[in-house]
Motif scaffolding. Structure first.
Motif, PDB file in Angstrom:
ATOM      1  N   ARG A 230       2.624  55.160  -2.229  1.00 24.82           N
ATOM      2  CA  ARG A 230       2.264  55.256  -3.658  1.00 24.82           C
ATOM      3  C   ARG A 230       0.651  54.710  -3.646  1.00 24.82           C
ATOM      4  N   PHE A 231       0.256  53.507  -3.304  1.00 24.10           N
ATOM      5  CA  PHE A 231      -1.080  52.951  -3.411  1.00 24.10           C
ATOM      6  C   PHE A 231      -1.991  53.879  -2.660  1.00 24.10           C
ATOM      7  N   ALA A 232      -1.474  54.390  -1.456  1.00 25.48           N
ATOM      8  CA  ALA A 232      -2.445  55.397  -0.630  1.00 25.48           C
ATOM      9  C   ALA A 232      -2.869  56.702  -1.505  1.00 25.48           C
ATOM     10  N   GLU A 233      -1.680  57.209  -2.217  1.00 24.58           N
ATOM     11  CA  GLU A 233      -2.322  58.254  -3.261  1.00 24.58           C
ATOM     12  C   GLU A 233      -3.033  57.646  -4.223  1.00 24.58           C
ATOM     13  N   GLN A 234      -2.931  56.572  -4.755  1.00 23.78           N
ATOM     14  CA  GLN A 234      -3.933  56.271  -5.846  1.00 23.78           C
ATOM     15  C   GLN A 234      -5.234  55.946  -5.436  1.00 23.78           C
ATOM     16  N   THR A 235      -5.046  55.288  -4.258  1.00 24.38           N
ATOM     17  CA  THR A 235      -6.486  55.058  -3.639  1.00 24.38           C
ATOM     18  C   THR A 235      -7.442  56.536  -3.548  1.00 24.38           C
ATOM     19  N   GLY A 236      -6.661  57.595  -3.149  1.00 24.26           N
ATOM     20  CA  GLY A 236      -7.349  59.062  -3.176  1.00 24.26           C
ATOM     21  C   GLY A 236      -7.735  59.246  -4.559  1.00 24.26           C
ATOM     22  N   TRP A 237      -7.076  58.753  -5.670  1.00 28.26           N
ATOM     23  CA  TRP A 237      -7.567  59.187  -7.146  1.00 28.26           C
ATOM     24  C   TRP A 237      -8.932  58.394  -7.169  1.00 28.26           C
ATOM     25  N   THR A 238      -9.284  57.355  -6.578  1.00 30.92           N
ATOM     26  CA  THR A 238     -10.235  56.543  -6.804  1.00 30.92           C
ATOM     27  C   THR A 238     -11.748  57.350  -6.319  1.00 30.92           C
ATOM     28  N   ALA A 239     -11.487  58.222  -5.600  1.00 30.56           N
ATOM     29  CA  ALA A 239     -12.609  58.955  -5.075  1.00 30.56           C
ATOM     30  C   ALA A 239     -13.337  59.744  -6.310  1.00 30.56           C
ATOM     31  N   PRO A 240     -12.827  60.519  -6.931  1.00 25.98           N
ATOM     32  CA  PRO A 240     -13.569  61.273  -8.233  1.00 25.98           C
ATOM     33  C   PRO A 240     -13.937  60.152  -9.260  1.00 25.98           C
ATOM     34  N   LEU A 241     -13.462  59.194  -9.190  1.00 21.21           N
ATOM     35  CA  LEU A 241     -13.847  57.975 -10.184  1.00 21.21           C
ATOM     36  C   LEU A 241     -15.103  57.400  -9.783  1.00 21.21           C
ATOM     37  N   HIS A 242     -15.164  57.385  -8.581  1.00 18.98           N
ATOM     38  CA  HIS A 242     -16.560  56.832  -7.715  1.00 18.98           C
ATOM     39  C   HIS A 242     -17.457  57.740  -8.027  1.00 18.98           C
ATOM     40  N   ALA A 243     -17.210  58.854  -8.172  1.00 19.22           N
ATOM     41  CA  ALA A 243     -18.523  60.187  -8.030  1.00 19.22           C
ATOM     42  C   ALA A 243     -18.872  59.934  -9.529  1.00 19.22           C
ATOM     43  N   LEU A 244     -17.861  59.850 -10.454  1.00 21.41           N
ATOM     44  CA  LEU A 244     -18.514  59.642 -11.923  1.00 21.41           C
ATOM     45  C   LEU A 244     -19.211  58.445 -12.196  1.00 21.41           C
ATOM     46  N   LEU A 245     -18.768  57.432 -11.641  1.00 16.93           N
ATOM     47  CA  LEU A 245     -19.308  56.049 -11.944  1.00 16.93           C
ATOM     48  C   LEU A 245     -20.633  55.939 -11.128  1.00 16.93           C
TER      49      LEU A 245
ATOM     50  N   ALA B 117     -10.141  62.848  -0.079  1.00 18.21           N
ATOM     51  CA  ALA B 117     -10.350  63.304  -1.624  1.00 18.21           C
ATOM     52  C   ALA B 117     -11.760  63.245  -1.905  1.00 18.21           C
ATOM     53  N   GLY B 118     -12.623  63.239  -0.891  1.00 24.02           N
ATOM     54  CA  GLY B 118     -14.006  63.434  -0.885  1.00 24.02           C
ATOM     55  C   GLY B 118     -14.681  62.093  -1.258  1.00 24.02           C
ATOM     56  N   GLY B 119     -14.262  60.900  -0.946  1.00 26.28           N
ATOM     57  CA  GLY B 119     -14.855  59.734  -1.219  1.00 26.28           C
ATOM     58  C   GLY B 119     -15.917  59.508  -0.482  1.00 26.28           C
TER      59      GLY B 119
END
Length: 324
Positions: free
Chosen positions: A145-160, A272-274
């Motif tokens: 679960r947390f590995a999947e959610q870490t992947g979601w962080t990549a587009p968040l970082h791109a926006l930030l 995820a492109g991080g």
């Protein structure tokens, strides 16, 4: 560092007066009282407020209003100091929401600014219905679960990375840990003199390191970050996932947000492109997170159950090489 599932991470330390030891029921009552008082002043009508969460902050749902109030529960900061951090958080989250980012938004029913109530600085957020909370997930599925959610962080970082406002650099560490270390010097609890000496040396090392990160780690590009382990501070809803709790928003290397996510989490982030991850810097940031956990023991006299939550992280800190 892997925070206990279902809790906020140590960077989310949020106000009780030093020396008091209210239990969970009393903490909740105080938080509800502060939240409802502020809400009524703002024209809201909380009918049956209820506590959703109580670890470092108390989250109060002003039912039937679609509003959640975040009430600081553990901190040595004044209301004015809390409000300074909260204004940064509100500015960043409003900007992210304007970019279409999946975030829990400030409540549109009140002005988007901190509100002081009973000596605390409160923030007001939209209520969202969480689906599949981590407390209901079998332990053997937590890593996936947390590995999947870490992947979601990549587009968040791109926006930030495009956020235009000023932010301090890794402020949860320096000066964020200073008040806690001062309190530990007065009341060390189970920490030994060697532990306290090591913590002070690590704080000094971080103080020297942070301004020189791009020099010590060539290729590092500090950028705006969530600041408090975003893979853990995310809610799953019927409409998708939403990142929450940006109160430690800061500038720094992406490795700070990835500390504790483990190899599978880093792999998911990169897929995820991080941003490429420096393994040496990641190790440094993980040790800095463990240092932060040790500093958080200063709050244990205010919340005795905190010591048990932090114990695994303190053991990891002792087992790993010191920062320096």
């Amino acid at each position: 560092m892997t925070p206990p599932p279902g809790t906020e991470t140590i960077a989310g330390m949020a106000s009780a007066t030093a020396g008091e030891r209210p239990g969970p029921a009393e903490r909740g009552e105080r938080a509800v009282r502060a939240a409802t008082s502020a809400a009524r002043r703002l024209g809201l009508r909380p009918g049956e407020p209820r506590v959703l969460h109580d670890v470092f902050n108390v989250l109060v749902h002003l039912d039937p209003e679609p509003v959640v109030v975040r009430v600081p529960s553990l901190t040595f900061a004044t209301a004015a100091e809390q409000a300074e951090r909260q204004r940064r958080e509100l500015d960043v989250v409003r900007w992210l929401a304007g970019q279409g980012a999946p975030v829990v938004r400030p409540s549109p029913l009140v002005p988007p600014e901190p509100v002081e109530s009973e000596g605390r600085s409160l923030t007001f957020w939209e209520y969202v219905e969480e689906r599949d909370p981590v407390r209901d997930v079998p332990a053997e599925e937590w890593e996936t679960r947390f590995a999947e959610q870490t992947g979601w962080t990549a587009p968040l970082h791109a926006l930030l990375a495009r956020y235009p406002g000023p932010l301090p650099t890794l402020s949860p560490l320096v000066p964020g840990a200073r008040a806690a270390l001062d309190e530990l010097a007065r009341r060390p609890g189970d920490l030994t003199p060697d532990d306290l000496d090591r913590a002070e040396r690590e704080y000094a090392a971080l103080e020297a390191l942070l301004p020189e990160l791009p020099v010590r780690f060539p290729g590092t590009r500090p950028q705006p970050l969530h600041g408090d382990a975003p893979a853990y501070n995310v809610l799953r809803t019927a409409g998708g996932h939403l990142f929450a709790d940006f109160e430690d928003v800061t500038r720094g290397p992406v490795e700070w947000d990835l500390a504790g996510c483990g190899p599978r989490g880093v792999e998911a982030y990169l897929r995820a492109g991080g941003t490429p991850v420096d393994s040496r810097l990641l190790d440094t940031m993980e040790r800095a997170r463990l240092f932060q956990a040790v500093a958080a023991l200063a709050y244990a006299p205010l919340m005795p159950e905190l010591a048990g939550l932090l114990e695994p992280l303190v053991r990891q800190w002792r087992d790993r090489p010191p920062l320096g």
